[in-house]
Structure formats: structure tokens, C-alpha cells
Design a protein around this motif. Structure first.
Motif, PDB file in Angstrom:
ATOM      1  N   LEU A  24      41.772  -6.911  49.774  1.00 25.98           N
ATOM      2  CA  LEU A  24      41.587  -6.363  51.118  1.00 25.98           C
ATOM      3  C   LEU A  24      41.522  -4.841  51.008  1.00 25.98           C
ATOM      4  CD1 LEU A  24      44.197  -8.466  53.167  1.00 25.98           C
ATOM      5  CD2 LEU A  24      41.713  -8.674  53.278  1.00 25.98           C
ATOM      6  N   SER A  25      41.122  -4.183  52.091  1.00 26.38           N
ATOM      7  CA  SER A  25      41.063  -2.729  52.087  1.00 26.38           C
ATOM      8  C   SER A  25      42.471  -2.149  51.952  1.00 26.38           C
ATOM      9  CB  SER A  25      40.404  -2.216  53.377  1.00 26.38           C
ATOM     10  OG  SER A  25      41.158  -2.613  54.507  1.00 26.38           O
ATOM     11  N   LEU A  26      42.554  -0.944  51.375  1.00 26.02           N
ATOM     12  CA  LEU A  26      43.834  -0.306  51.119  1.00 26.02           C
ATOM     13  C   LEU A  26      43.891   1.075  51.761  1.00 26.02           C
ATOM     14  CD1 LEU A  26      44.245  -1.113  47.318  1.00 26.02           C
ATOM     15  CD2 LEU A  26      45.677  -2.003  49.148  1.00 26.02           C
ATOM     16  N   ASN A  27      45.097   1.480  52.149  1.00 22.74           N
ATOM     17  CA  ASN A  27      45.298   2.843  52.628  1.00 22.74           C
ATOM     18  C   ASN A  27      45.441   3.806  51.464  1.00 22.74           C
ATOM     19  OD1 ASN A  27      45.646   2.262  55.615  1.00 22.74           O
ATOM     20  ND2 ASN A  27      47.239   0.962  54.775  1.00 22.74           N
ATOM     21  N   PHE A  28      45.975   3.307  50.351  1.00 16.58           N
ATOM     22  CA  PHE A  28      46.176   4.117  49.150  1.00 16.58           C
ATOM     23  C   PHE A  28      45.525   3.384  47.980  1.00 16.58           C
ATOM     24  CE2 PHE A  28      49.899   4.556  51.955  1.00 16.58           C
ATOM     25  CZ  PHE A  28      49.686   5.855  52.383  1.00 16.58           C
ATOM     26  N   THR A  29      44.612   4.047  47.312  1.00 12.25           N
ATOM     27  CA  THR A  29      43.703   3.422  46.354  1.00 12.25           C
ATOM     28  C   THR A  29      44.397   2.584  45.288  1.00 12.25           C
ATOM     29  OG1 THR A  29      42.186   5.271  46.669  1.00 12.25           O
ATOM     30  CG2 THR A  29      41.815   3.870  44.743  1.00 12.25           C
ATOM     31  N   TYR A  30      45.497   3.070  44.743  1.00  8.10           N
ATOM     32  CA  TYR A  30      46.088   2.434  43.569  1.00  8.10           C
ATOM     33  C   TYR A  30      47.170   1.405  43.900  1.00  8.10           C
ATOM     34  CZ  TYR A  30      43.668   6.247  41.241  1.00  8.10           C
ATOM     35  OH  TYR A  30      42.698   7.114  40.797  1.00  8.10           O
ATOM     36  N   SER A  31      47.274   1.025  45.153  1.00  5.72           N
ATOM     37  CA  SER A  31      48.403   0.203  45.571  1.00  5.72           C
ATOM     38  C   SER A  31      48.390  -1.216  45.029  1.00  5.72           C
ATOM     39  CB  SER A  31      48.484   0.161  47.104  1.00  5.72           C
ATOM     40  OG  SER A  31      48.871   1.419  47.609  1.00  5.72           O
ATOM     41  N   THR A  32      47.256  -1.695  44.525  1.00  3.54           N
ATOM     42  CA  THR A  32      47.290  -3.033  43.926  1.00  3.54           C
ATOM     43  C   THR A  32      48.182  -3.050  42.694  1.00  3.54           C
ATOM     44  OG1 THR A  32      45.234  -2.507  42.760  1.00  3.54           O
ATOM     45  CG2 THR A  32      45.046  -3.798  44.782  1.00  3.54           C
ATOM     46  N   GLY A  33      48.468  -1.861  42.153  1.00  3.91           N
ATOM     47  CA  GLY A  33      49.385  -1.776  41.020  1.00  3.91           C
ATOM     48  C   GLY A  33      50.805  -2.167  41.384  1.00  3.91           C
ATOM     49  N   LYS A  34      51.097  -2.311  42.668  1.00  8.84           N
ATOM     50  CA  LYS A  34      52.418  -2.762  43.091  1.00  8.84           C
ATOM     51  C   LYS A  34      52.702  -4.189  42.632  1.00  8.84           C
ATOM     52  CE  LYS A  34      52.814   0.170  47.224  1.00  8.84           C
ATOM     53  NZ  LYS A  34      54.137   0.780  47.014  1.00  8.84           N
ATOM     54  N   ARG A  35      51.649  -4.899  42.223  1.00  9.29           N
ATOM     55  CA  ARG A  35      51.848  -6.274  41.745  1.00  9.29           C
ATOM     56  C   ARG A  35      52.745  -6.301  40.515  1.00  9.29           C
ATOM     57  NH1 ARG A  35      46.710  -8.797  38.668  1.00  9.29           N
ATOM     58  NH2 ARG A  35      48.408  -9.990  37.770  1.00  9.29           N
ATOM     59  N   TYR A  36      52.679  -5.239  39.681  1.00 12.98           N
ATOM     60  CA  TYR A  36      53.543  -5.182  38.502  1.00 12.98           C
ATOM     61  C   TYR A  36      55.003  -5.057  38.922  1.00 12.98           C
ATOM     62  CZ  TYR A  36      49.036  -4.036  36.364  1.00 12.98           C
ATOM     63  OH  TYR A  36      47.723  -4.047  35.967  1.00 12.98           O
ATOM     64  N   GLU A  37      55.219  -4.309  39.993  1.00 11.02           N
ATOM     65  CA  GLU A  37      56.572  -4.117  40.514  1.00 11.02           C
ATOM     66  C   GLU A  37      57.145  -5.424  41.054  1.00 11.02           C
ATOM     67  OE1 GLU A  37      58.201  -0.706  43.330  1.00 11.02           O
ATOM     68  OE2 GLU A  37      56.934  -2.127  44.427  1.00 11.02           O
ATOM     69  N   VAL A  38      56.336  -6.175  41.804  1.00 16.95           N
ATOM     70  CA  VAL A  38      56.852  -7.414  42.391  1.00 16.95           C
ATOM     71  C   VAL A  38      57.163  -8.447  41.312  1.00 16.95           C
ATOM     72  CG1 VAL A  38      55.628  -6.998  44.554  1.00 16.95           C
ATOM     73  CG2 VAL A  38      54.580  -8.461  42.833  1.00 16.95           C
ATOM     74  N   GLU A  39      56.442  -8.401  40.193  1.00 15.57           N
ATOM     75  CA  GLU A  39      56.768  -9.310  39.102  1.00 15.57           C
ATOM     76  C   GLU A  39      58.103  -8.943  38.469  1.00 15.57           C
ATOM     77  OE1 GLU A  39      55.583 -12.202  38.132  1.00 15.57           O
ATOM     78  OE2 GLU A  39      54.360 -11.963  39.936  1.00 15.57           O
ATOM     79  N   GLU A  40      58.389  -7.639  38.376  1.00 18.99           N
ATOM     80  CA  GLU A  40      59.691  -7.205  37.880  1.00 18.99           C
ATOM     81  C   GLU A  40      60.799  -7.718  38.793  1.00 18.99           C
ATOM     82  OE1 GLU A  40      62.749  -5.058  35.783  1.00 18.99           O
ATOM     83  OE2 GLU A  40      60.763  -5.816  35.247  1.00 18.99           O
ATOM     84  N   VAL A  41      60.584  -7.610  40.100  1.00 16.94           N
ATOM     85  CA  VAL A  41      61.580  -8.086  41.060  1.00 16.94           C
ATOM     86  C   VAL A  41      61.809  -9.586  40.895  1.00 16.94           C
ATOM     87  CG1 VAL A  41      62.049  -8.473  43.508  1.00 16.94           C
ATOM     88  CG2 VAL A  41      61.142  -6.271  42.748  1.00 16.94           C
ATOM     89  N   ARG A  42      60.743 -10.340  40.791  1.00 18.26           N
ATOM     90  CA  ARG A  42      60.870 -11.796  40.662  1.00 18.26           C
ATOM     91  C   ARG A  42      61.660 -12.162  39.405  1.00 18.26           C
ATOM     92  NH1 ARG A  42      59.276 -16.839  41.893  1.00 18.26           N
ATOM     93  NH2 ARG A  42      58.618 -18.242  40.221  1.00 18.26           N
ATOM     94  N   GLN A  43      61.339 -11.520  38.289  1.00 21.75           N
ATOM     95  CA  GLN A  43      62.043 -11.835  37.046  1.00 21.75           C
ATOM     96  C   GLN A  43      63.521 -11.483  37.147  1.00 21.75           C
ATOM     97  OE1 GLN A  43      60.810 -13.658  34.524  1.00 21.75           O
ATOM     98  NE2 GLN A  43      59.038 -13.809  35.900  1.00 21.75           N
TER      99      GLN A  43
END
Length: 334
Positions: free
Chosen positions: A275-294
């Protein structure tokens, strides 16, 4: 079983975070509820992201029994009350940076998390980018020898934005931009506390810090410097210089996707967006959510990559910089 997320706030950051979550498999992550101060804002957000539960208050979200963790995406001046609300409701929390406005607030949040035995993490999300992981690996291998100097710069014109000149609603140059430089330096020096900090800066008439320059002195004649500005745009790069080489982090250093080692550039592209983003690199947050899940699956209460000690050090360094630049928030006086 999927990690069930509640979203606190319906602004741009929450929107980007939810877009990143959608890049993960549904069997791993699900957004089950969203809350905002205005029900219509939460409803609009829910319609965009197909979220079933909508709340017009954060208290309702805190009472939802089917949430494993809450993402706090409101602006930093509201982090203390929001984080404590969810923590006291026995909810795990991932809060956007900065986790608190000062060290006093941060300690209050950390104490609450310890008392309630819940997971808490500050969303220093770019630390989980693949380029950041590679930098840590190179440093662990002492690939460039002993680190002697670190420099990081991040500047972006923000003064045209609403609330940017309001001291109690704006993060200013340091909390809005400099936090990325500070966390980068802290990552390189592995959470070591500097021996001394020297800071200079200029502030708006309202007291908001516009530009800040900082020198940090570490033991064994090691140093770090950074500049951040909300008034002008500079080339936002970083460099780590060791006794046997250097690592260059190309712009944007705050969301690293390219590094140069031994004159060879390596790119680490971020995931594609859905989807469209307000901040270009925000899809990189997926790495963060994987850290949280683990971390949740392992029963951890803090991330080993961004432990609470790192978060506390960032707050302490930020307080000292603001003291020298004479930036005082209303939260400092309470």
C-alpha cells in the motif's frame, strides 16, 4: 499461533506500521483492533486496513482480551500515559521512539513493565534492517579493527509541519532526528556510556531545538560526533573508522540500505510495499515485528538487540544534550 496486534493511534506512523505488518504471513501476525481518540478516525483507519474491532478510546483497547501486544504510535509527549495504560492492563508494548520525553518518564515506564512482567521495546526499528545486522556482524568480527571514530548526520526540514514549533507537541531536532544518530553510535559502541558529552545548538523562539551538534568522548581515546537539524537538509550519511579500515553508511543512514566496505558497495533493499506509505522506508518495520514475535515466543521481556539498558542510555544522553542546549520540556518540570 499468530501474534495479535492492537494499534494505538490512527496517524501516519501507525498507518506505516500496519502496512509493514501486512507484508508478514497472516499465520504469524494479525491486526485485530485499532483505537484513536476520535472514533471516526479509528473507523477510517480500520476501513483502510480491514480491521474488525474499532475503539474510540485507548482504555477500550487496553480492555480487549484478545490482544497480545499493542503498538503505540502516538506522538512522544503522550507515550508515558499510553504505555502505562497498556502495561498496567498486562499488555505487551512496542512503542515508537522516543519511548519517553526524558529519563524520569522512561524509568517510570520501565518500572511499570517490570512490575507487571510484560514485554516492552522501544521501536528503534532501523536497528533491524539487514544493513544494520551486517554492520554489527562486521564489528563483532573486528573486521575494521578497533573502532576509533564514528560520525553520523541526519537533517531534514521539518519546520513547515504543523506543531513543529510547539515545544510540548514537537520532538525537535534531537528527539525527532538525532535519536537515529545516537542509537547508531550506541550500537557501534555496544551500549557503552561516553565519558563526556559536549553539545551546542540553536533553538526557535518557542524553545524547540532546530539544530544540534554533539561530540561524545569515549574511553581509550575514541570519539563520536553527530549533527541533526530540523531547519535544513544535509547529506545524511554515517561512517565508522577503525584501526584497520572503515564502514561507510550511505544516505539515508537513518534507514540504511547501502554500505561501503573495502571500497565495495553492497545494497540491502527493503521489502516491497503493498500500500502507499507516508515514509518511504517503512516496509523495513517488518524486520522489527519479527524480532518482537520471536521475543514473545521465547517469553522474553526485552529484546536482546535493543535491551532496556540501551534505551535508558539513549534517554540519559539525550537529557544531557538538551541540558547543554537549554531545551526544556514541560515534562521536565513535572
Amino acid at each position: 499461533m499468530a501474534t495479535r496486534w492492537g494499534i494505538c493511534g490512527a496517524g501516519k506512523i501507525s498507518d506505516n506500521f500496519t502496512v509493514a505488518l501486512k507484508k508478514r504471513p497472516a499465520e504469524d501476525h494479525q491486526v485485530v483492533a485499532v483505537a484513536a481518540c476520535k472514533l471516526e478516525d479509528a473507523q477510517e483507519f480500520a476501513n483502510k486496513h480491514s480491521i474488525s474491532r474499532v475503539y474510540g478510546s485507548y482504555e477500550e483497547l487496553a480492555r480487549d482480551p484478545d490482544i497480545d501486544i499493542v503498538h503505540v504510535g502516538v506522538i512522544p509527549p503522550y507515550h508515558l500515559n499510553a504505555c502505562k495504560l497498556f502495561i498496567n492492563a498486562k499488555k505487551n508494548v512496542l512503542s515508537e521512539k522516543s519511548l519517553a520525553m526524558n529519563t524520569k518518564e522512561l524509568k517510570e515506564i520501565l518500572d511499570s513493565a517490570k512490575k507487571n512482567n510484560v514485554f516492552l521495546m522501544e521501536a528503534v526499528w532501523t536497528r533491524f534492517f539487514q544493513a544494520s545486522v551486517e554492520i554489527r556482524n562486521l564489528l563483532a568480527q573486528e573486521y575494521i579493527g578497533e573502532v576509533k571514530m564514528v560520525r553520523a548526520d541526519y537533517s531534514l526540514p521539518l519546520l513547515h509541519m504543523s506543531r513543529s514549533d510547539q515545544k510540548d507537541l514537537s520532538e525537535g531536532a534531537l528527539l525527532g532526528l538525532g535519536i537515529y544518530c545516537l542509537q547508531f553510535i550506541s550500537m557501534v559502541y555496544k551500549g557503552e556510556k561516553p565519558e563526556s558529552i559536549q553539545a551546542r545548538g540553536v533553538c526557535l523562539e518557542t524553545g524547540v531545538d532546530e539544530t544540534v551538534a554533539v561530540i561524545l568522548k569515549y574511553s581509550k581515546n575514541r570519539m563520536a560526533t553527530f549533527t541533526c537539524s530540523a531547519g535544513v537538509e544535509l547529506h545524511s550519511e554515517a561512517i565508522i573508522i577503525g584501526t584497520e579500515g572503515k564502514i561507510q553508511v550511505l544516505s539515508p543512514m537513518w534507514c540504511p540500505t547501502s554500505i561501503i566496505v573495502d571500497r565495495k558497495e553492497t545494497e540491502y533493499p527493503i521489502p516491497e510495499r503493498c500500500l502507499s506509505l507516508n515514509f518511504t522506508y517503512s516496509t523495513g518495520k517488518r524486520y522489527e515485528v519479527e524480532e518482537v514475535r520471536q521475543c514473545l515466543l521465547k517469553g522474553l521481556k526485552e529484546s536482546p538487540v535493543t535491551p532496556h539498558a540501551y534505551t535508558l542510555l539513549l534517554a540519559e544522553m539525550g537529557d544531557e544534550v538538551r541540558r547543554q542546549v537549554e531545551v526544556v520540556y514541560s515534562q521536565d518540570c513535572q
